[in-house]
Enzyme design. Structure first.
Site, PDB file in Angstrom:
ATOM      1  CB  VAL A   1      -2.787   9.348   0.103  1.00 29.52           C
ATOM      2  CG1 VAL A   1      -0.944   8.433   0.224  1.00 29.52           C
ATOM      3  CG2 VAL A   1      -2.725   9.894   1.443  1.00 29.52           C
TER       4      VAL A   1
ATOM      5  CD  GLU B   1       3.200   8.677  -8.028  1.00 35.46           C
ATOM      6  OE1 GLU B   1       2.141   8.086  -6.918  1.00 35.46           O
ATOM      7  OE2 GLU B   1       4.211   9.584  -8.349  1.00 35.46           O
TER       8      GLU B   1
ATOM      9  NE  ARG C   1       5.075  18.443  -0.503  1.00 35.64           N
ATOM     10  CZ  ARG C   1       4.708  16.731  -1.002  1.00 35.64           C
ATOM     11  NH1 ARG C   1       4.691  15.776  -1.746  1.00 35.64           N
ATOM     12  NH2 ARG C   1       3.907  16.896   0.785  1.00 35.64           N
TER      13      ARG C   1
ATOM     14  N   GLY D   1      -2.245  -2.793  -6.923  1.00 34.53           N
ATOM     15  CA  GLY D   1      -2.589  -3.491  -5.721  1.00 34.53           C
ATOM     16  C   GLY D   1      -2.484  -2.087  -4.347  1.00 34.53           C
TER      17      GLY D   1
HETATM   18  C1  FAD Z   1       7.394   7.681   0.085  1.00 36.94           C
HETATM   19  C2  FAD Z   1       6.424   9.049  -0.011  1.00 36.94           C
HETATM   20  C3  FAD Z   1       5.768   9.392   0.627  1.00 36.94           C
HETATM   21  C4  FAD Z   1       4.628   9.609   0.450  1.00 36.94           C
HETATM   22  N1  FAD Z   1       3.722  10.466   1.793  1.00 36.94           N
HETATM   23  C5  FAD Z   1       2.763  10.845   1.389  1.00 36.94           C
HETATM   24  C6  FAD Z   1       1.297  11.986   2.256  1.00 36.94           C
HETATM   25  O1  FAD Z   1       1.813  11.613   2.878  1.00 36.94           O
HETATM   26  N2  FAD Z   1       0.869  12.019   2.073  1.00 36.94           N
HETATM   27  C7  FAD Z   1       0.408  12.359   0.143  1.00 36.94           C
HETATM   28  O2  FAD Z   1      -1.075  12.223  -0.044  1.00 36.94           O
HETATM   29  N3  FAD Z   1       0.654  11.541  -0.752  1.00 36.94           N
HETATM   30  C8  FAD Z   1       2.346  11.023  -0.236  1.00 36.94           C
HETATM   31  N4  FAD Z   1       3.018  10.398  -1.418  1.00 36.94           N
HETATM   32  C9  FAD Z   1       2.204   9.774  -2.632  1.00 36.94           C
HETATM   33  C10 FAD Z   1       1.489   8.710  -2.891  1.00 36.94           C
HETATM   34  O3  FAD Z   1       2.128   7.685  -1.693  1.00 36.94           O
HETATM   35  C11 FAD Z   1       0.650   8.582  -3.592  1.00 36.94           C
HETATM   36  O4  FAD Z   1       0.975   8.755  -4.850  1.00 36.94           O
HETATM   37  C12 FAD Z   1       0.150   7.194  -3.943  1.00 36.94           C
HETATM   38  O5  FAD Z   1       0.144   6.300  -2.669  1.00 36.94           O
HETATM   39  C13 FAD Z   1      -0.192   6.023  -5.037  1.00 36.94           C
HETATM   40  O6  FAD Z   1      -1.163   5.408  -4.386  1.00 36.94           O
HETATM   41  P1  FAD Z   1      -1.977   4.480  -6.090  1.00 36.94           P
HETATM   42  O7  FAD Z   1      -1.813   2.802  -5.746  1.00 36.94           O
HETATM   43  O8  FAD Z   1      -1.688   5.222  -7.124  1.00 36.94           O
HETATM   44  O9  FAD Z   1       0.345   3.815  -6.469  1.00 36.94           O
HETATM   45  P2  FAD Z   1       1.124   2.921  -5.138  1.00 36.94           P
HETATM   46  O10 FAD Z   1       0.695   3.167  -4.520  1.00 36.94           O
HETATM   47  O11 FAD Z   1       2.355   2.509  -6.307  1.00 36.94           O
HETATM   48  O12 FAD Z   1       0.151   1.115  -6.088  1.00 36.94           O
HETATM   49  C14 FAD Z   1       1.111   0.760  -7.607  1.00 36.94           C
HETATM   50  C15 FAD Z   1       0.812  -0.518  -7.905  1.00 36.94           C
HETATM   51  O13 FAD Z   1       0.558  -1.041  -9.100  1.00 36.94           O
HETATM   52  C16 FAD Z   1       1.804  -1.941  -9.028  1.00 36.94           C
HETATM   53  N5  FAD Z   1       2.401  -2.070 -10.346  1.00 36.94           N
HETATM   54  C17 FAD Z   1       3.429  -1.466 -10.904  1.00 36.94           C
HETATM   55  N6  FAD Z   1       3.710  -2.096 -12.146  1.00 36.94           N
HETATM   56  C18 FAD Z   1       3.182  -2.724 -12.633  1.00 36.94           C
HETATM   57  C19 FAD Z   1       3.605  -3.557 -13.461  1.00 36.94           C
HETATM   58  N7  FAD Z   1       3.885  -3.854 -14.683  1.00 36.94           N
HETATM   59  N8  FAD Z   1       2.373  -4.726 -13.249  1.00 36.94           N
HETATM   60  C20 FAD Z   1       1.264  -4.712 -12.035  1.00 36.94           C
HETATM   61  N9  FAD Z   1       1.406  -4.538 -11.441  1.00 36.94           N
HETATM   62  C21 FAD Z   1       2.316  -2.986 -11.426  1.00 36.94           C
HETATM   63  C22 FAD Z   1       2.440  -2.046  -7.866  1.00 36.94           C
HETATM   64  O14 FAD Z   1       2.628  -3.838  -7.579  1.00 36.94           O
HETATM   65  C23 FAD Z   1       1.049  -1.938  -6.961  1.00 36.94           C
HETATM   66  O15 FAD Z   1       1.039  -2.657  -6.274  1.00 36.94           O
HETATM   67  C24 FAD Z   1       3.784   9.703  -0.863  1.00 36.94           C
HETATM   68  C25 FAD Z   1       5.179   9.138  -1.575  1.00 36.94           C
HETATM   69  C26 FAD Z   1       6.509   9.081  -1.967  1.00 36.94           C
HETATM   70  C27 FAD Z   1       7.187   8.545  -2.357  1.00 36.94           C
END
Ligand code: FAD
Length: 659
Positions: free
Chosen positions: A412, A395, A301, A13
């Site tokens: 993001v 990601e 980076r 999510g």
């Molecule tokens: C500190 C930090 C700062 C960042 N700043 C930036 C920025 O400024 N700009 C940028 O572009 N990127 C940035 N990034 C990277 C970016 O935030 C992430 O790559 C991106 O938000 C990932 O989004 P996502 O939806 O793929 O996963 P996430 O937002 O990580 O969501 C993963 C979801 O999966 C769920 N989940 C995980 N495992 C399971 C499981 N086994 N079963 C059920 N649910 C599960 C979790 O509950 C969560 O809801 C940053 C990252 C970090 C760590």
């Protein structure tokens, strides 16, 4: 047997999962999102810095377009990305920003008039035009040619995630948190959903669906020092690996961020340097200009992280009980700027280190740490894996627009853009498919997972899961970091294989199936070690340096032999090592032929003879079409056609580029 049916099942999510769910709801599909935690607390909320999209509103962004964004992305990736996917991404990102604005994301706006900023250590004054007044602003971020990172102060991910979550909820998405995916349900090459464990009751539930999309984020927690939240453990990717069918792509491609604060590892956003902050050494010297005269503190980076470690090695680090570090100075930006644009950064340093970064001469202790997982579940450009009906986005995926180094602000953006593009392909799949599967097969998966949990509970005097995890993290941290060698990687592979063997023999003290953190640790670490092995083995076999994968014994980027993507899979359930295979990248299909990135040391490429051939071909085609009066979109199409939904491919309006 508990079975929950849906048309579209999204696991995760975060931004990618929720944006994908929106596309499904827009088609009227019964859509379920599973998450470990309340979705608004997903890791996406931690993103501070910005989201890259070529709007071209602000003065420093003027002239930007998707071609330039595409070029930055490909160079950033060190030519490891799928250029067609990078094109899909760059074309959609501006629409994503505008859609988010329409959902209420309070993007910082351009203000007409005179402004000043610290650029490359010098104060510079520039003018914002009246015609841009009120439009979405951008900051310098990610080593890009133009200022392109749109932001909401330093809480960008937070405001984006809340807007997307609200929209998903408004459209009637069913969101179930504290549900952990532990296995993929599949039969004869098709995916039918997942087995999830209710983290409160301990019950195993089969979520059966016409299509399943995994958007579970990165696997940073296999490292000891990481900016990632504790939930970024790669367990879902481990479950996908255990299908024995789906491949994980480029798992060795792990990004280290230059400026997490020491010792907690909480990130101080690249926006600090984007806004003019500087890295300093023990003498207070801003050393990045010595190494990277052009990009300085804003080189990519992987480059900045390596330069920092080189500088520490040269004796210029600051000693501390937590190891040597360097300084990040944002005090030069002034208190007003910090309290307006870098509030979170100031608070992090204040709360965790007890320092006031707005005070002249007060610097944050920083050191590179694991930050982003370029690798992930390998998909095609539509986000489909090798298992029919199983998609991945964000990601968690290796859609592969990042190759071996993702640009700051591009992830993001990827999460939202993939949520739109892949999410829509996924929704179409769900709309046009059926989930015909016997309850016997489903029961088989539930029984298997139940048996695994019971075996852990019933075993006495086995391995301690917490110790196994700590040992795994030590190995990964020590040997699969920024600088890698054959000897170190071999130690990592051997050590992890041994841990993999031992992890089959875990036992725990607390013998309940419900609400049991010890049990969670036990089954999670089994999967995490497998993920760590994919990273280690991929890094050992890749005998070159590309992007964030830096081999001291093979310091050159080898386009002749290594212009390919690593694919890891788990052939047999009892294996203790992944099987690797490779996917070639075809230079003759690339829109930008491999070349120097524009930063980092020169002369470090083993050339592929096709690179020059393709570069010449590109030059000739471009020249000819320009003479024929073709525009940039027509030229692009001739060089490298790519598939994308019409609504996302459509041209966007910019200042100076009306429709
Ligand atoms: C500190 C930090 C700062 C960042 N700043 C930036 C920025 O400024 N700009 C940028 O572009 N990127 C940035 N990034 C990277 C970016 O935030 C992430 O790559 C991106 O938000 C990932 O989004 P996502 O939806 O793929 O996963 P996430 O937002 O990580 O969501 C993963 C979801 O999966 C769920 N989940 C995980 N495992 C399971 C499981 N086994 N079963 C059920 N649910 C599960 C979790 O509950 C969560 O809801 C940053 C990252 C970090 C760590």
């Amino acid at each position: 047997m508990k079975i929950v049916y849906s048309d579209a099942l999204v696991v995760g999510g975060g931004l990618a999962g929720l944006r994908s769910a929106i596309g499904c709801r827009q088609l009227g599909l019964k859509t379920i999102v599973l998450s470990l935690i309340p979705v608004k607390r997903s890791h996406s909320a931690a993103a501070q810095g910005g989201m890259q999209a070529s709007l071209g509103n602000a003065t420093k962004a003027r002239g930007d377009n998707e071609d330039i964004h595409f070029m930055d992305t490909v160079k950033g990736s060190d030519w490891g990305c799928d250029q067609k996917v990078a094109r899909m991404f760059a074309a959609t990102a501006p629409k994503a920003i505008r859609e988010l604005a329409s959902w209420g994301v309070p993007w910082n706006r351009v203000k007409a008039g005179e402004h000043s900023a610290i650029i490359k250590g010098q104060k510079e004054t520039f003018q914002e035009d009246e015609e841009a007044h009120g439009l979405i602003n951008a900051r310098d971020f990610g080593g890009t040619k133009k200022w392109r990172a749109c932001y909401t102060g330093d809480a960008t991910g937070h405001s984006m995630l809340y807007a997307v979550a609200n929209e998903a909820m408004r459209l009637g998405t069913e969101i179930l948190d504290r549900k952990e995916m532990v296995a993929v349900i599949h039969y004869e090459g098709k995916c039918y959903g997942v087995v999830a464990r209710d983290l409160v009751t301990g019950e195993l539930i089969a979520f059966v669906s016409k299509g399943t999309l995994i958007a579970t984020g990165g696997y940073g927690r296999i490292y000891k020092n990481t900016t990632n939240a504790v939930i970024c453990d790669g367990v879902a990717a481990g479950a996908v690996l255990e299908t024995g069918i789906v491949r994980l792509g480029n798992m060795e491609a792990v990004q280290f961020h230059p400026t997490p604060i020491v010792p907690s590892g909480i990130l101080l956003t690249e926006g600090c340097r984007g806004d003019g902050g500087l890295l300093r050494d023990v003498d207070g010297h801003a050393f990045m200009a010595d190494y990277e005269p052009e990009k300085r503190d804003l080189a990519s980076r992987d480059v900045v992280s390596r330069r920092m470690l080189e500088h520490i090695k040269a004796g210029k680090g600051i000693k501390s009980p937590y190891g040597d570090h360097l300084w990040l100075d944002i005090s030069i930006l002034g208190a007003e700027h910090i309290h307006k644009n870098l509030r979170d950064v100031w608070e992090i340093a204040h709360c965790f280190n007890g320092i006031d970064l707005a005070q002249k001469g007060v610097y944050a202790p920083v050191r590179p740490m694991q930050h982003y997982s370029m690798g992930g579940i390998r998909t095609n450009a539509r986000g489909e894996t090798k298992l029919k009906g199983l998609f991945a986005a964000g990601e968690a995926a290796c859609w592969d627009m990042h190759g071996f180094n993702r640009l700051g602000g591009n992830s993001v953006a990827e999460a939202v853009v993939a949520g739109m593009v892949v999410g829509d392909y996924f929704a179409e799949h769900c709309k046009n498919s059926q989930a015909e599967i016997s309850t016997e097969v489903i029961q088989g998966f539930l029984d298997r997972e139940q048996a695994k949990l019971e075996a852990i509970i019933q075993r006495e005097n086995g391995e301690n899961p917490f110790k196994l995890k700590a040992q795994m993290q030590e190995l990964v941290e020590e040997y699969i970091g920024i600088f890698r060698t054959e000897e170190g990687l071999q130690k990592a592979v051997d050590g992890l294989e041994e841990l993999c063997r031992r992890s089959k023999n875990i036992s725990i003290h607390y013998k309940e199936l419900s609400a049991n953190p010890e049990l969670e640790e036990a089954y999670r670490v089994q999967k995490m070690i497998k993920i760590a092995l994919c990273v280690a083995k991929g890094a050992l076999e890749r005998k070159e340096s590309r992007g964030a994968h830096s081999r001291e014994d093979y310091p050159k980027r080898d386009d002749a032999n290594w212009l390919k993507r690593t694919l890891a899979y788990w052939k047999n359930a009892e294996d203790t090592m992944p099987t690797l295979e490779y996917e070639e990248l075809d230079i003759m299909e690339m829109e930008i032929a491999p070349a120097y990135r524009g930063y980092g040391p020169q002369g470090m490429i083993i050339e592929n003879e096709k690179s020059a051939k393709r570069a010449q071909e590109i030059e000739e085609i471009t020249q000819k079409l320009k003479e024929d009066g073709k525009n940039r979109w027509e030229i692009q199409d001739a060089l490298m056609p790519f598939e994308l939904q019409e609504r996302y491919k459509a041209r966007i309006e910019r200042i100076g580029e009306p429709l």
